[in-house]
Design an enzyme around this catalytic site. Structure first.
Site, mmCIF file in Angstrom:
data_model
loop_
_atom_site.group_PDB
_atom_site.id
_atom_site.type_symbol
_atom_site.label_atom_id
_atom_site.label_comp_id
_atom_site.label_asym_id
_atom_site.label_seq_id
_atom_site.Cartn_x
_atom_site.Cartn_y
_atom_site.Cartn_z
ATOM 1 N N GLY A 195 8.045 -1.534 -7.144
ATOM 2 C CA GLY A 195 7.487 -0.197 -6.920
ATOM 3 C C GLY A 195 7.709 0.265 -5.487
ATOM 4 N N LEU A 197 5.843 1.337 -3.224
ATOM 5 C CA LEU A 197 4.900 0.924 -2.180
ATOM 6 C C LEU A 197 4.512 -0.551 -2.294
ATOM 7 C CD1 LEU A 197 2.510 4.032 -2.129
ATOM 8 C CD2 LEU A 197 4.275 3.435 -0.462
ATOM 9 N N CYS A 198 5.237 -1.288 -3.143
ATOM 10 C CA CYS A 198 4.881 -2.695 -3.389
ATOM 11 C C CYS A 198 5.263 -3.576 -2.219
ATOM 12 C CB CYS A 198 5.628 -3.235 -4.602
ATOM 13 S SG CYS A 198 5.147 -2.463 -6.123
ATOM 14 N N THR A 199 4.379 -4.502 -1.905
ATOM 15 C CA THR A 199 4.736 -5.523 -0.915
ATOM 16 C C THR A 199 4.723 -6.919 -1.544
ATOM 17 O OG1 THR A 199 2.433 -5.566 -0.174
ATOM 18 C CG2 THR A 199 3.951 -4.202 1.091
ATOM 19 N N THR A 200 4.624 -6.980 -2.866
ATOM 20 C CA THR A 200 4.536 -8.266 -3.562
ATOM 21 C C THR A 200 5.713 -9.183 -3.223
ATOM 22 O OG1 THR A 200 3.333 -7.229 -5.354
ATOM 23 C CG2 THR A 200 4.430 -9.311 -5.868
#
Ligand code: XMP
Length: 353
Positions: A195, A197-200
């Site tokens: 995504g 804005l994902c930082t996973t």
């Protein structure tokens, strides 16, 4: 052994023979769960800066579905669903969906979707949402290949009426898809860490680039696949559908519109709205959640005006893609694709300016 994994920018679709005379006649009807269909393959993401009733109604007016987010009280979420249900009984929406069409193969009901978690108040929440008129419950979990999700599906299947379908995710492996299907999910939400804005992936190292992730899963499942995260253009939507996804879930593409929750922010440089990851610190602080397991960013993005205009623009692009692929409908949209180099990626974008 490591495998190479590709994402949307790594591939391009190969134009195919086409006899499409008008893009208007292209049928984008698709499936979102085992039993529920869509007139267009778009789902608004269950994020608190993307989808409450206003967005869900607007996307339903165009033949898609919005998933009401769960970052509010049970009563508030049930009220959002009740508002959506009241609106989708209007004639203009019934006309768009045209459920009496003899080609409509799905349940004769407009999908009404809402999110729950997999623990805490999820049972009471799901019951209240269904009582308010939701017919699809999405179990909104970052790592959907999890025992909690197995238990949550079993519990919900046991207590909810049989007309309710369950979407589970997010997942990113073939084994997860097989397991969720065995656990009785009715649809899969696919994509981990891709995504906007994902930082996973940064924080944990986990996640699979979207194209390979979708390919692995679509090869082993009979369930409808919703491609979620990292879709930035109508071209990405077309690529997800070409790989065999039934529909896509949109966050950033429809965030920042009038119908997305949140105020318009006026700055000297223009108008903006907030867009934030569901697992961002800002979301957790706003909803008084524990400030741990942060795996998302938050930002302001330019205000885009009405969602209808934005979504129609995306659908226009998808219909053009079907025309390049020689497809009248989603079943016919199976173009070949090629892997591209960095030079191909540069060539794919305007490169004169
Ligand atoms: P786009 O790229 O459409 O992505 O903006 C929307 C999807 O991103 C996921 N999502 C998150 N993933 N941390 C994550 O790792 C987060 O805080 C977060 N918030 C949303 C989600 O799948 C959504 O549909």
């Amino acid at each position: 052994m490591s495998k190479l994994a590709l994402t949307y920018d790594d591939i391009q679709l190969v134009p195919a023979y086409s006899n499409i005379s008008s893009r208007k006649n292209i049928d984008l009807t698709t499936q979102v769960t085992k039993n529920y269909g869509l007139r267009v393959p778009l789902v608004a993401s269950c994020m608190d800066t993307v989808c409450e009733s206003e967005m869900a109604i607007t996307i339903a007016e165009l033949g898609g579905v919005g998933c009401i987010h769960r970052f509010m009280t049970i009563e508030q979420e049930a009220n959002e669903i009740a508002t959506v249900v009241a609106a989708i009984q209007q004639q203009n929406i019934e006309d768009v969906w045209n459920l009496n069409d003899t080609n409509w193969k799905f349940k004769k009901a407009i999908p009404v979707m809402a999110a729950t978690g997999a623990n805490g108040d999820f049972k009471e929440r799901a019951v209240a949402l269904v009582n308010a008129g939701a017919n699809i419950i999405l179990i909104d979990v970052a790592h959907g290949h999890h025992e909690n999700v197995k238990q949550a599906i079993a519990t919900l299947k046991n207590i909810l009426p049989s007309h309710v379908d369950i979407i589970a995710g997010n997942i990113a492996s073939a084994q997860a898809a097989k397991d969720l299907e065995a656990w009785q999910a009715d649809g899969l939400r696919v994509g981990v860490g891709g995504g906007s804005l994902c930082t996973t992936r940064l924080k944990t190292g986990f996640g699979v680039p979207n194209v390979s992730c979708l390919q692995e899963i679509i090869a082993v499942t009979n369930l409808p696949v919703m491609a979620d995260g990292g879709i930035r253009t109508s071209g990405d939507i077309a690529k997800a559908l070409a790989l065999g996804s039934s529909c896509v879930m949109l966050g950033s593409l429809i965030a920042g519109t009038k119908e997305a929750p949140g105020k318009i922010i006026e700055k000297a440089t223009g108008l903006f709205k907030r867009y934030r990851g569901a697992a961002s610190l800002e979301t957790k602080m706003t909803h008084n959640q524990e400030q741990k397991n942060v795996e998302g960013e938050s930002t302001v993005i330019p205000f885009k005006g009405g969602a209808k205009f934005v979504i129609e623009g995306l659908l226009d692009g998808v219909r053009s893609a079907f025309s390049y692929g020689g497809a009248n409908n989603i079943n016919e949209f199976k173009p070949e694709y090629v892997q591209v180099t960095n030079a191909g990626q540069t060539e794919a974008k305007p490169h004169l300016l």
